[in-house]
Every structure is written in C-alpha cells, then in structure tokens.
Design a protein around this motif. Structure first.
Motif, PDB file in Angstrom:
ATOM      1  N   LEU A  48       0.832  -1.215   0.000  1.00 12.35           N
ATOM      2  CA  LEU A  48       0.000   0.000   0.000  1.00 12.35           C
ATOM      3  C   LEU A  48       0.864   1.262   0.000  1.00 12.35           C
ATOM      4  CD1 LEU A  48      -2.799  -1.074   2.497  1.00 12.35           C
ATOM      5  CD2 LEU A  48      -3.032  -0.698   0.030  1.00 12.35           C
ATOM      6  N   ALA A  49       2.002   1.224   0.705  1.00 16.49           N
ATOM      7  CA  ALA A  49       2.912   2.379   0.710  1.00 16.49           C
ATOM      8  C   ALA A  49       3.492   2.608  -0.684  1.00 16.49           C
ATOM      9  CB  ALA A  49       4.026   2.168   1.723  1.00 16.49           C
ATOM     10  N   LEU A  50       3.838   1.540  -1.383  1.00 17.96           N
ATOM     11  CA  LEU A  50       4.344   1.684  -2.748  1.00 17.96           C
ATOM     12  C   LEU A  50       3.265   2.247  -3.672  1.00 17.96           C
ATOM     13  CD1 LEU A  50       6.374  -1.617  -3.041  1.00 17.96           C
ATOM     14  CD2 LEU A  50       7.314   0.694  -3.087  1.00 17.96           C
ATOM     15  N   LEU A  51       2.038   1.764  -3.534  1.00 20.03           N
ATOM     16  CA  LEU A  51       0.940   2.292  -4.348  1.00 20.03           C
ATOM     17  C   LEU A  51       0.717   3.777  -4.058  1.00 20.03           C
ATOM     18  CD1 LEU A  51      -1.570  -0.690  -4.043  1.00 20.03           C
ATOM     19  CD2 LEU A  51      -0.213  -0.064  -6.044  1.00 20.03           C
ATOM     20  N   ALA A  52       0.730   4.147  -2.782  1.00 21.14           N
ATOM     21  CA  ALA A  52       0.563   5.558  -2.419  1.00 21.14           C
ATOM     22  C   ALA A  52       1.722   6.397  -2.953  1.00 21.14           C
ATOM     23  CB  ALA A  52       0.463   5.700  -0.900  1.00 21.14           C
ATOM     24  N   GLY A  53       2.928   5.846  -2.898  1.00 25.31           N
ATOM     25  CA  GLY A  53       4.091   6.562  -3.433  1.00 25.31           C
ATOM     26  C   GLY A  53       3.977   6.791  -4.931  1.00 25.31           C
ATOM     27  N   GLY A  54       3.507   5.783  -5.656  1.00 24.99           N
ATOM     28  CA  GLY A  54       3.321   5.933  -7.104  1.00 24.99           C
ATOM     29  C   GLY A  54       2.294   6.996  -7.434  1.00 24.99           C
ATOM     30  N   ILE A  55       1.208   7.000  -6.688  1.00 26.41           N
ATOM     31  CA  ILE A  55       0.170   8.016  -6.904  1.00 26.41           C
ATOM     32  C   ILE A  55       0.716   9.403  -6.557  1.00 26.41           C
ATOM     33  CG2 ILE A  55      -2.066   8.843  -6.060  1.00 26.41           C
ATOM     34  CD1 ILE A  55      -2.803   5.812  -5.735  1.00 26.41           C
ATOM     35  N   ALA A  56       1.448   9.508  -5.444  1.00 25.21           N
ATOM     36  CA  ALA A  56       1.995  10.801  -5.023  1.00 25.21           C
ATOM     37  C   ALA A  56       3.000  11.342  -6.035  1.00 25.21           C
ATOM     38  CB  ALA A  56       2.644  10.669  -3.641  1.00 25.21           C
ATOM     39  N   ILE A  57       3.867  10.460  -6.547  1.00 23.91           N
ATOM     40  CA  ILE A  57       4.854  10.897  -7.555  1.00 23.91           C
ATOM     41  C   ILE A  57       4.133  11.489  -8.760  1.00 23.91           C
ATOM     42  CG2 ILE A  57       6.527  10.021  -9.263  1.00 23.91           C
ATOM     43  CD1 ILE A  57       7.853  10.209  -6.604  1.00 23.91           C
ATOM     44  N   GLU A  58       3.104  10.808  -9.235  1.00 25.28           N
ATOM     45  CA  GLU A  58       2.388  11.288 -10.415  1.00 25.28           C
ATOM     46  C   GLU A  58       1.608  12.564 -10.115  1.00 25.28           C
ATOM     47  OE1 GLU A  58       0.925  11.845 -14.132  1.00 25.28           O
ATOM     48  OE2 GLU A  58       2.602  10.583 -13.515  1.00 25.28           O
ATOM     49  N   ALA A  59       1.026  12.653  -8.945  1.00 27.91           N
ATOM     50  CA  ALA A  59       0.135  13.774  -8.643  1.00 27.91           C
ATOM     51  C   ALA A  59       0.862  15.045  -8.208  1.00 27.91           C
ATOM     52  CB  ALA A  59      -0.856  13.361  -7.553  1.00 27.91           C
ATOM     53  N   PHE A  60       2.001  14.915  -7.520  1.00 25.86           N
ATOM     54  CA  PHE A  60       2.580  16.087  -6.862  1.00 25.86           C
ATOM     55  C   PHE A  60       3.987  16.469  -7.290  1.00 25.86           C
ATOM     56  CE2 PHE A  60      -0.315  14.173  -3.614  1.00 25.86           C
ATOM     57  CZ  PHE A  60      -1.312  15.122  -3.728  1.00 25.86           C
ATOM     58  N   THR A  61       4.557  15.810  -8.276  1.00 28.13           N
ATOM     59  CA  THR A  61       5.951  16.130  -8.610  1.00 28.13           C
ATOM     60  C   THR A  61       6.134  16.630 -10.029  1.00 28.13           C
ATOM     61  OG1 THR A  61       6.422  13.845  -9.260  1.00 28.13           O
ATOM     62  CG2 THR A  61       6.814  14.423  -6.957  1.00 28.13           C
ATOM     63  N   SER A  62       5.107  17.238 -10.592  1.00 30.17           N
ATOM     64  CA  SER A  62       5.236  17.711 -11.973  1.00 30.17           C
ATOM     65  C   SER A  62       6.312  18.785 -12.112  1.00 30.17           C
ATOM     66  CB  SER A  62       3.895  18.223 -12.494  1.00 30.17           C
ATOM     67  OG  SER A  62       3.454  19.304 -11.704  1.00 30.17           O
ATOM     68  N   GLY A  63       6.585  19.549 -11.065  1.00 28.78           N
ATOM     69  CA  GLY A  63       7.622  20.575 -11.127  1.00 28.78           C
ATOM     70  C   GLY A  63       9.021  20.033 -10.904  1.00 28.78           C
ATOM     71  N   LEU A  64       9.133  18.817 -10.416  1.00 31.56           N
ATOM     72  CA  LEU A  64      10.434  18.248 -10.090  1.00 31.56           C
ATOM     73  C   LEU A  64      10.986  17.365 -11.200  1.00 31.56           C
ATOM     74  CD1 LEU A  64      12.653  17.847  -7.973  1.00 31.56           C
ATOM     75  CD2 LEU A  64      11.295  15.987  -7.005  1.00 31.56           C
ATOM     76  N   PHE A  65      10.120  16.553 -11.806  1.00 30.52           N
ATOM     77  CA  PHE A  65      10.554  15.584 -12.822  1.00 30.52           C
ATOM     78  C   PHE A  65      10.001  15.958 -14.181  1.00 30.52           C
ATOM     79  CE2 PHE A  65      10.070  12.846  -8.969  1.00 30.52           C
ATOM     80  CZ  PHE A  65      11.421  12.584  -8.781  1.00 30.52           C
ATOM     81  N   GLY A  81       4.010  -2.300  -6.175  1.00 32.25           N
ATOM     82  CA  GLY A  81       2.947  -2.485  -5.200  1.00 32.25           C
ATOM     83  C   GLY A  81       2.014  -3.620  -5.584  1.00 32.25           C
ATOM     84  N   MET A  82       1.669  -3.690  -6.867  1.00 33.17           N
ATOM     85  CA  MET A  82       0.810  -4.773  -7.338  1.00 33.17           C
ATOM     86  C   MET A  82       1.501  -6.124  -7.197  1.00 33.17           C
ATOM     87  SD  MET A  82      -0.757  -2.942 -10.753  1.00 33.17           S
ATOM     88  CE  MET A  82      -1.010  -4.502 -11.546  1.00 33.17           C
ATOM     89  N   MET A  83       2.763  -6.199  -7.613  1.00 34.48           N
ATOM     90  CA  MET A  83       3.502  -7.456  -7.526  1.00 34.48           C
ATOM     91  C   MET A  83       3.673  -7.891  -6.076  1.00 34.48           C
ATOM     92  SD  MET A  83       6.348  -6.968 -10.551  1.00 34.48           S
ATOM     93  CE  MET A  83       7.521  -7.876  -9.626  1.00 34.48           C
ATOM     94  N   LEU A  84       3.925  -6.940  -5.209  1.00 36.31           N
ATOM     95  CA  LEU A  84       4.118  -7.267  -3.806  1.00 36.31           C
ATOM     96  C   LEU A  84       2.831  -7.792  -3.176  1.00 36.31           C
ATOM     97  CD1 LEU A  84       6.178  -7.353  -1.587  1.00 36.31           C
ATOM     98  CD2 LEU A  84       5.621  -5.005  -1.026  1.00 36.31           C
ATOM     99  N   SER A  85       1.693  -7.248  -3.568  1.00 37.69           N
ATOM    100  CA  SER A  85       0.408  -7.759  -3.073  1.00 37.69           C
ATOM    101  C   SER A  85       0.229  -9.224  -3.442  1.00 37.69           C
ATOM    102  CB  SER A  85      -0.742  -6.978  -3.693  1.00 37.69           C
ATOM    103  OG  SER A  85      -1.139  -5.945  -2.897  1.00 37.69           O
ATOM    104  N   GLY A  86       0.412  -9.525  -4.705  1.00 36.95           N
ATOM    105  CA  GLY A  86       0.282 -10.917  -5.153  1.00 36.95           C
ATOM    106  C   GLY A  86       1.345 -11.815  -4.535  1.00 36.95           C
TER     107      GLY A  86
END
Length: 132
Positions: A48-65, A81-86
C-alpha cells in the motif's frame, strides 16, 4: 468386555476453500499461523505504501521531474505495489503449506526484486533532487 476402541473425534472442517488451498498435513500451532498472517499483513502495508508513493509521484511532482521520468517512476512504484500484493499472498500460502507439512520454509523470492527496484526508484529521485 468391550474391545472396541473409542472413535477419534473428527476435527471440524475449515471449509472447501481451505481444504483445496491447504491439502494434507496437520494444523500447525496457532501462534505460527498467526505470525505468518502478521508477516503477510506487513507485506500488504508495504504494498500500500508503494501504491501511495506511485500516486503521489504522479500527482505532486510535476515541477520536479520531466514527464517521462515522472510517469516511469510512478508506474514502477505502482507495478511494485501490485507485484508485492500478489507475492505476499503466494508467500503466505507457501509458508502455511510448509508449516502444515513440517517442511523447510520457502525463501521469499520477491525480496531481491523489491530491494533492487526500490533502490532504482530511490536513485532516480536522488539524482533529480540533486540535479535541480
């Protein structure tokens, strides 16, 4: 004189799904089963932390990357995150079967993959933070 031995009690059934997923063997000590479950839940929290990190990177780092790096990093974290769940579910099942059959515990095969991909994601973030 009755020479018949008393019948052994029939253990309660855990259901058809449990019989299909965990065939044979004998019930392990409940403490070990619960420890296996806690480990599973720890892997799920990490997922879940990896999934949240992926969402955060996409949503909040447009000025950085730049966009391709941002999307690539977000996709990497989401896929991890998906692979780790399975992988957590499969690991729980393999450990449970091993305990029931008194066999050696299996190695967690996704740990090297997770460590490598996590290091790669951290390196990309570090490079872009230092580059800016």
């Amino acid at each position: 004189m009755n020479s018949e031995q008393p019948a052994k009690p029939i253990p309660p059934s855990r259901g058809k799904m449990a019989e299909r997923l965990l065939p044979g063997g004998e019930e392990p000590d409940p403490r070990f089963t619960l420890a296996n479950e806690r480990t599973f839940l720890a892997w799920i929290r990490t997922s879940l932390a990896l999934l949240a990190g992926g969402i955060a990177i996409e949503a909040f780092t447009s000025g950085l990357f730049i966009e391709p790096v941002r999307k690539g990093l977000a996709v990497l974290l989401l896929l991890l995150g998906m692979m780790l769940s399975g992988g957590a579910a499969m690991r729980w099942l393999r450990v449970e079967r091993s305990m029931r059959n008194k066999a050696p515990l299996p190695l967690p095969l996704f740990v090297p993959l997770l460590a490598g991909a996590g290091a790669l994601a951290a390196a990309v973030v570090l490079v872009f933070i230092l580059w800016r």
